[in-house]
Write a protein that holds these residues in place. Structure first.
Motif, PDB file in Angstrom:
ATOM      1  N   ALA A 104       0.800  -1.221   0.000  1.00 10.01           N
ATOM      2  CA  ALA A 104       0.000   0.000   0.000  1.00 10.01           C
ATOM      3  C   ALA A 104       0.838   1.277   0.000  1.00 10.01           C
ATOM      4  CB  ALA A 104      -0.957  -0.014   1.192  1.00 10.01           C
ATOM      5  N   PRO A 105       1.917   1.382   0.790  1.00 16.22           N
ATOM      6  CA  PRO A 105       2.694   2.631   0.771  1.00 16.22           C
ATOM      7  C   PRO A 105       3.265   2.952  -0.609  1.00 16.22           C
ATOM      8  CG  PRO A 105       3.246   1.333   2.711  1.00 16.22           C
ATOM      9  CD  PRO A 105       2.408   0.453   1.837  1.00 16.22           C
ATOM     10  N   ILE A 106       3.728   1.925  -1.326  1.00 13.93           N
ATOM     11  CA  ILE A 106       4.286   2.157  -2.663  1.00 13.93           C
ATOM     12  C   ILE A 106       3.181   2.564  -3.637  1.00 13.93           C
ATOM     13  CG2 ILE A 106       5.441   1.071  -4.621  1.00 13.93           C
ATOM     14  CD1 ILE A 106       6.965  -0.661  -2.669  1.00 13.93           C
ATOM     15  N   GLY A 107       2.072   1.815  -3.646  1.00 16.62           N
ATOM     16  CA  GLY A 107       0.970   2.145  -4.536  1.00 16.62           C
ATOM     17  C   GLY A 107       0.401   3.519  -4.263  1.00 16.62           C
ATOM     18  N   ASP A 108       0.243   3.858  -2.990  1.00 17.58           N
ATOM     19  CA  ASP A 108      -0.298   5.170  -2.635  1.00 17.58           C
ATOM     20  C   ASP A 108       0.654   6.292  -3.038  1.00 17.58           C
ATOM     21  OD1 ASP A 108      -2.465   3.875  -1.585  1.00 17.58           O
ATOM     22  OD2 ASP A 108      -1.782   4.001   0.506  1.00 17.58           O
ATOM     23  N   ALA A 109       1.961   6.051  -2.904  1.00 13.96           N
ATOM     24  CA  ALA A 109       2.939   7.068  -3.279  1.00 13.96           C
ATOM     25  C   ALA A 109       2.920   7.314  -4.787  1.00 13.96           C
ATOM     26  CB  ALA A 109       4.337   6.646  -2.824  1.00 13.96           C
ATOM     27  N   VAL A 110       2.850   6.233  -5.564  1.00 12.80           N
ATOM     28  CA  VAL A 110       2.782   6.379  -7.023  1.00 12.80           C
ATOM     29  C   VAL A 110       1.532   7.138  -7.431  1.00 12.80           C
ATOM     30  CG1 VAL A 110       2.527   5.098  -9.189  1.00 12.80           C
ATOM     31  CG2 VAL A 110       4.176   4.330  -7.481  1.00 12.80           C
ATOM     32  N   ALA A 111       0.399   6.797  -6.808  1.00 15.82           N
ATOM     33  CA  ALA A 111      -0.855   7.479  -7.125  1.00 15.82           C
ATOM     34  C   ALA A 111      -0.784   8.962  -6.764  1.00 15.82           C
ATOM     35  CB  ALA A 111      -2.017   6.817  -6.387  1.00 15.82           C
ATOM     36  N   ALA A 112      -0.175   9.290  -5.637  1.00 20.07           N
ATOM     37  CA  ALA A 112      -0.074  10.692  -5.216  1.00 20.07           C
ATOM     38  C   ALA A 112       0.789  11.494  -6.173  1.00 20.07           C
ATOM     39  CB  ALA A 112       0.495  10.766  -3.795  1.00 20.07           C
ATOM     40  N   VAL A 113       1.915  10.910  -6.603  1.00 20.19           N
ATOM     41  CA  VAL A 113       2.796  11.596  -7.553  1.00 20.19           C
ATOM     42  C   VAL A 113       2.075  11.814  -8.877  1.00 20.19           C
ATOM     43  CG1 VAL A 113       4.906  11.366  -8.913  1.00 20.19           C
ATOM     44  CG2 VAL A 113       4.923  10.796  -6.478  1.00 20.19           C
ATOM     45  N   ALA A 114       1.371  10.779  -9.350  1.00 18.41           N
ATOM     46  CA  ALA A 114       0.635  10.898 -10.606  1.00 18.41           C
ATOM     47  C   ALA A 114      -0.458  11.958 -10.492  1.00 18.41           C
ATOM     48  CB  ALA A 114       0.028   9.547 -10.983  1.00 18.41           C
ATOM     49  N   ARG A 115      -1.155  11.977  -9.366  1.00 16.25           N
ATOM     50  CA  ARG A 115      -2.258  12.919  -9.168  1.00 16.25           C
ATOM     51  C   ARG A 115      -1.749  14.362  -9.183  1.00 16.25           C
ATOM     52  NH1 ARG A 115      -3.749  10.869  -4.797  1.00 16.25           N
ATOM     53  NH2 ARG A 115      -5.336   9.463  -5.676  1.00 16.25           N
ATOM     54  N   VAL A 116      -0.726  14.622  -8.397  1.00 12.05           N
ATOM     55  CA  VAL A 116      -0.195  15.985  -8.311  1.00 12.05           C
ATOM     56  C   VAL A 116       0.497  16.384  -9.613  1.00 12.05           C
ATOM     57  CG1 VAL A 116       1.452  17.467  -7.104  1.00 12.05           C
ATOM     58  CG2 VAL A 116       0.040  15.862  -5.807  1.00 12.05           C
ATOM     59  N   GLY A 117       1.232  15.453 -10.202  1.00 14.56           N
ATOM     60  CA  GLY A 117       1.943  15.755 -11.440  1.00 14.56           C
ATOM     61  C   GLY A 117       0.989  16.080 -12.573  1.00 14.56           C
ATOM     62  N   PHE A 118      -0.110  15.323 -12.685  1.00 20.15           N
ATOM     63  CA  PHE A 118      -1.054  15.587 -13.767  1.00 20.15           C
ATOM     64  C   PHE A 118      -1.745  16.928 -13.559  1.00 20.15           C
ATOM     65  CE2 PHE A 118      -4.744  15.041 -16.478  1.00 20.15           C
ATOM     66  CZ  PHE A 118      -4.216  14.350 -17.560  1.00 20.15           C
ATOM     67  N   LEU A 119      -2.119  17.226 -12.320  1.00 22.28           N
ATOM     68  CA  LEU A 119      -2.735  18.521 -12.032  1.00 22.28           C
ATOM     69  C   LEU A 119      -1.777  19.654 -12.391  1.00 22.28           C
ATOM     70  CD1 LEU A 119      -4.993  20.269 -10.802  1.00 22.28           C
ATOM     71  CD2 LEU A 119      -3.924  19.910  -8.558  1.00 22.28           C
ATOM     72  N   ALA A 120      -0.496  19.481 -12.079  1.00 22.82           N
ATOM     73  CA  ALA A 120       0.492  20.533 -12.355  1.00 22.82           C
ATOM     74  C   ALA A 120       0.637  20.773 -13.857  1.00 22.82           C
ATOM     75  CB  ALA A 120       1.838  20.149 -11.740  1.00 22.82           C
ATOM     76  N   ILE A 121       0.684  19.702 -14.649  1.00 29.49           N
ATOM     77  CA  ILE A 121       0.881  19.894 -16.083  1.00 29.49           C
ATOM     78  C   ILE A 121      -0.378  20.431 -16.751  1.00 29.49           C
ATOM     79  CG2 ILE A 121       0.255  17.565 -16.847  1.00 29.49           C
ATOM     80  CD1 ILE A 121       2.636  17.774 -18.807  1.00 29.49           C
ATOM     81  N   VAL A 122      -1.562  20.099 -16.195  1.00 31.38           N
ATOM     82  CA  VAL A 122      -2.794  20.705 -16.714  1.00 31.38           C
ATOM     83  C   VAL A 122      -2.790  22.206 -16.441  1.00 31.38           C
ATOM     84  CG1 VAL A 122      -5.303  20.848 -16.404  1.00 31.38           C
ATOM     85  CG2 VAL A 122      -4.206  18.622 -16.617  1.00 31.38           C
ATOM     86  N   ALA A 123      -2.391  22.599 -15.225  1.00 33.27           N
ATOM     87  CA  ALA A 123      -2.305  24.020 -14.887  1.00 33.27           C
ATOM     88  C   ALA A 123      -1.284  24.727 -15.772  1.00 33.27           C
ATOM     89  CB  ALA A 123      -1.937  24.181 -13.410  1.00 33.27           C
ATOM     90  N   LEU A 124      -0.154  24.062 -16.019  1.00 36.04           N
ATOM     91  CA  LEU A 124       0.865  24.643 -16.899  1.00 36.04           C
ATOM     92  C   LEU A 124       0.321  24.816 -18.313  1.00 36.04           C
ATOM     93  CD1 LEU A 124       3.822  25.485 -17.507  1.00 36.04           C
ATOM     94  CD2 LEU A 124       4.298  23.064 -17.963  1.00 36.04           C
ATOM     95  N   ALA A 125      -0.398  23.806 -18.797  1.00 38.47           N
ATOM     96  CA  ALA A 125      -0.938  23.876 -20.153  1.00 38.47           C
ATOM     97  C   ALA A 125      -1.922  25.031 -20.297  1.00 38.47           C
ATOM     98  CB  ALA A 125      -1.618  22.546 -20.504  1.00 38.47           C
ATOM     99  N   VAL A 126      -2.778  25.224 -19.300  1.00 35.56           N
ATOM    100  CA  VAL A 126      -3.737  26.326 -19.359  1.00 35.56           C
ATOM    101  C   VAL A 126      -3.016  27.669 -19.349  1.00 35.56           C
ATOM    102  CG1 VAL A 126      -5.588  27.501 -18.098  1.00 35.56           C
ATOM    103  CG2 VAL A 126      -5.626  25.014 -18.341  1.00 35.56           C
ATOM    104  N   ALA A 127      -2.026  27.794 -18.460  1.00 32.35           N
ATOM    105  CA  ALA A 127      -1.283  29.062 -18.371  1.00 32.35           C
ATOM    106  C   ALA A 127      -0.540  29.362 -19.659  1.00 32.35           C
ATOM    107  CB  ALA A 127      -0.313  29.002 -17.189  1.00 32.35           C
ATOM    108  N   VAL A 128       0.187  28.373 -20.180  1.00 28.49           N
ATOM    109  CA  VAL A 128       0.953  28.589 -21.407  1.00 28.49           C
ATOM    110  C   VAL A 128       0.023  28.798 -22.596  1.00 28.49           C
ATOM    111  CG1 VAL A 128       2.633  27.543 -22.983  1.00 28.49           C
ATOM    112  CG2 VAL A 128       2.917  27.292 -20.519  1.00 28.49           C
ATOM    113  N   GLY A 129      -1.168  28.194 -22.544  1.00 28.70           N
ATOM    114  CA  GLY A 129      -2.123  28.419 -23.619  1.00 28.70           C
ATOM    115  C   GLY A 129      -2.511  29.876 -23.744  1.00 28.70           C
ATOM    116  N   PHE A 130      -2.593  30.562 -22.615  1.00 32.40           N
ATOM    117  CA  PHE A 130      -2.947  31.984 -22.633  1.00 32.40           C
ATOM    118  C   PHE A 130      -1.753  32.886 -22.954  1.00 32.40           C
ATOM    119  CE2 PHE A 130      -6.594  30.626 -19.923  1.00 32.40           C
ATOM    120  CZ  PHE A 130      -7.603  31.154 -20.727  1.00 32.40           C
ATOM    121  N   VAL A 131      -0.579  32.586 -22.388  1.00 36.24           N
ATOM    122  CA  VAL A 131       0.542  33.537 -22.479  1.00 36.24           C
ATOM    123  C   VAL A 131       1.671  33.059 -23.375  1.00 36.24           C
ATOM    124  CG1 VAL A 131       0.002  34.373 -20.166  1.00 36.24           C
ATOM    125  CG2 VAL A 131       1.740  32.599 -20.442  1.00 36.24           C
TER     126      VAL A 131
END
Length: 486
Positions: A104-131
């Protein structure tokens, strides 16, 4: 689904493989527009492929044996909400006989990294799309959203199971708010009458129309506005109706969950972490969808990827210009053509379901539609992979080059499929199409044995859907064989 049929499946797939390695005249989508010649004519390829799919259906019907389909929740077991509600016996029946345990600790860690990383790149894509630069090939928004996200995550779901409950950026924000609140946030219960119909509207509007029929995929700022607007709608719905909104109204959640049914990799929660194993790709397609809306999304997934391929053909241009002349519409004619085609496609499926129910002596067409809709998923997934994997790979390589270029301006884009020839790409498409139809036939047979009142009637009950699949096999192969129109 017993030990008697594996030899039959191996023979069917072997025949398909032999046929497809001797392919006819064709042109490629997504890998240039060069034509090539092969030893046999296309009519022979089409006929042999159709005979393979149809013959497999007949042999399975004659070799009838009963299996135990999954229930709808279990077939979507990757999603945490569905897994919690799954029937224990059905979950045990669908689990692979052998699996790898991930703590569980390994699976949860992978899921957390994927969750935060995907949110970050979506935010980056929206920002770069505008500017950022408004050149599609140089902007993170257009490179990431349409290819790596929309199509790439669909391919990932088809291979490893539905990752969207983990990756969904709006669900990540919602869960953070719920954690602060200390409980699920919901002003009201999700209206059952809505079902998955909001997801169907979202799929038709975003993937069907915006992606295929507008300039948005080539507009960074337009892409950013679309993602931001959809995110606001999803968050607003989530705050109003709770987690059920994300599961049933989000077009991407429903689409990826359905694609995850075909995944050969089975991932599920276990007492001590996560269990990862292999399963046949038809195993998750034997359970009915739980609403007509979900069934319509399944049909829309098959239709939309087919329409995407069809838009590159001369025949599409002929139909489009004829419709423009008849209606006086401008670019809106393409949207009307898409929607009319979907209605016809959906009507054909409902007609087949009604005919199947009548042959089987079952009351009404709705139970048959719910039961047989998942059997279409292997077709949708095979076409999705075959049609889009070069598009995903090419844009992913370009995206890496752009992102690395922020640090090192001299960085060059990566071309992961530079080795792939037009001949190789078309052969892979044809192979995937026929393989997807064969898997669909096997899945449909597992449902047929529950509908056929006797061994003698199994072939009759299977005939309408098998005929639809044979016809669609030929149409799909014909579509990818047409010249590409710029």
């Amino acid at each position: 689904m017993t030990g008697r049929r594996p030899p039959l499946r191996r023979v069917a797939f072997g025949v398909a493989l032999t046929i497809l390695w001797t392919s006819g005249t064709a042109s490629a989508h997504q890998v240039g527009g060069t034509r090539f010649e092969a030893p046999i004519p296309l009519w022979l390829l089409f006929g042999a492929s159709a005979a393979t799919v149809g013959g497999t259906a007949v042999l399975l019907a004659l070799n009838r044996s009963r299996s135990t389909p999954l229930d709808a929740e279990d077939a979507e077991s990757f999603d945490a909400d569905a897994a919690a509600a799954s029937d224990a016996k059905a979950a045990a029946a669908s689990a692979p006989s052998r699996s790898i345990r991930i703590p569980a600790p390994i699976g949860d860690a992978v899921a957390a990294v994927a969750r935060v990383g995907f949110l970050a790149i979506v935010a980056l894509a929206v920002a770069v799309g505008f500017v950022g630069p408004q050149t599609p090939a140089e902007n993170v928004a257009t490179l990431f959203v349409w290819a790596v996200w929309i199509k790439g995550v669909a391919l990932l779901a088809a291979l490893v199971g539905d990752p969207w409950p983990t990756l969904s950026p709006w669900r990540t924000v919602y869960e953070a708010l719920a954690r602060i609140e200390g409980a699920e946030i919901a002003l009201a219960s999700y209206p059952e009458r809505l079902g998955e119909w909001p997801a169907l509207v979202g799929l038709l509007a975003w993937v069907g129309i915006a992606e295929n029929l507008t300039v948005l995929p080539r507009s960074p700022v337009g892409t950013a506005v679309l993602v931001l607007g959809y995110a606001v709608a999803m968050l607003a719905g989530g705050l109003a109706f709770g987690r059920a909104w994300f599961r049933r109204a989000d077009a991407l959640a429903v689409l990826y969950r359905l694609f995850g049914r075909v995944a050969p990799l089975d991932v599920r929660s276990a007492d001590d972490g996560y269990a990862v194993g292999l399963r046949p790709p038809w195993r998750g397609c034997t359970a009915p969808v739980r609403s007509l809306g979900a069934g319509a999304v399944t049909v829309a997934a098959v239709y939309t990827v087919s329409f995407d391929a069809f838009t590159g053909t001369p025949e599409y241009r002929t139909l489009l210009f004829a419709l423009r002349d008849a209606t006086g519409l401008g670019p809106q004619a393409s949207v009307l053509l898409y929607l009319l085609g979907f209605v016809a496609f959906l009507g054909a499926f409902v007609g087949v379901a009604a005919l199947t129910a009548r042959v089987a002596g079952s009351p009404g067409w709705r139970p048959a539609a719910l039961a047989f809709a998942p059997a279409l998923l292997p077709i949708a997934v095979a076409y999705e992979i075959g049609h889009n994997y070069p598009y995903v790979a090419r844009n992913a390589g370009q995206l890496v080059g752009v992102v690395v270029g922020y640090v090192s301006p001299a960085a060059a884009p990566i071309a992961p499929l530079s080795w792939l020839s037009v001949q190789g790409f078309w052969a892979s498409q044809a192979l995937l199409i026929v393989a997807g139809h064969l898997v669909a036939v096997v899945a449909a047979h597992a449902v047929v044995v529950e509908y056929a009142p006797s061994d003698r009637s199994a072939l009759q009950v299977h005939a309408p859907l098998a005929a639809l699949m044979v016809g669609y096999t030929v149409v799909s192969l014909w579509t990818i064989s047409r010249p590409v129109v710029a």
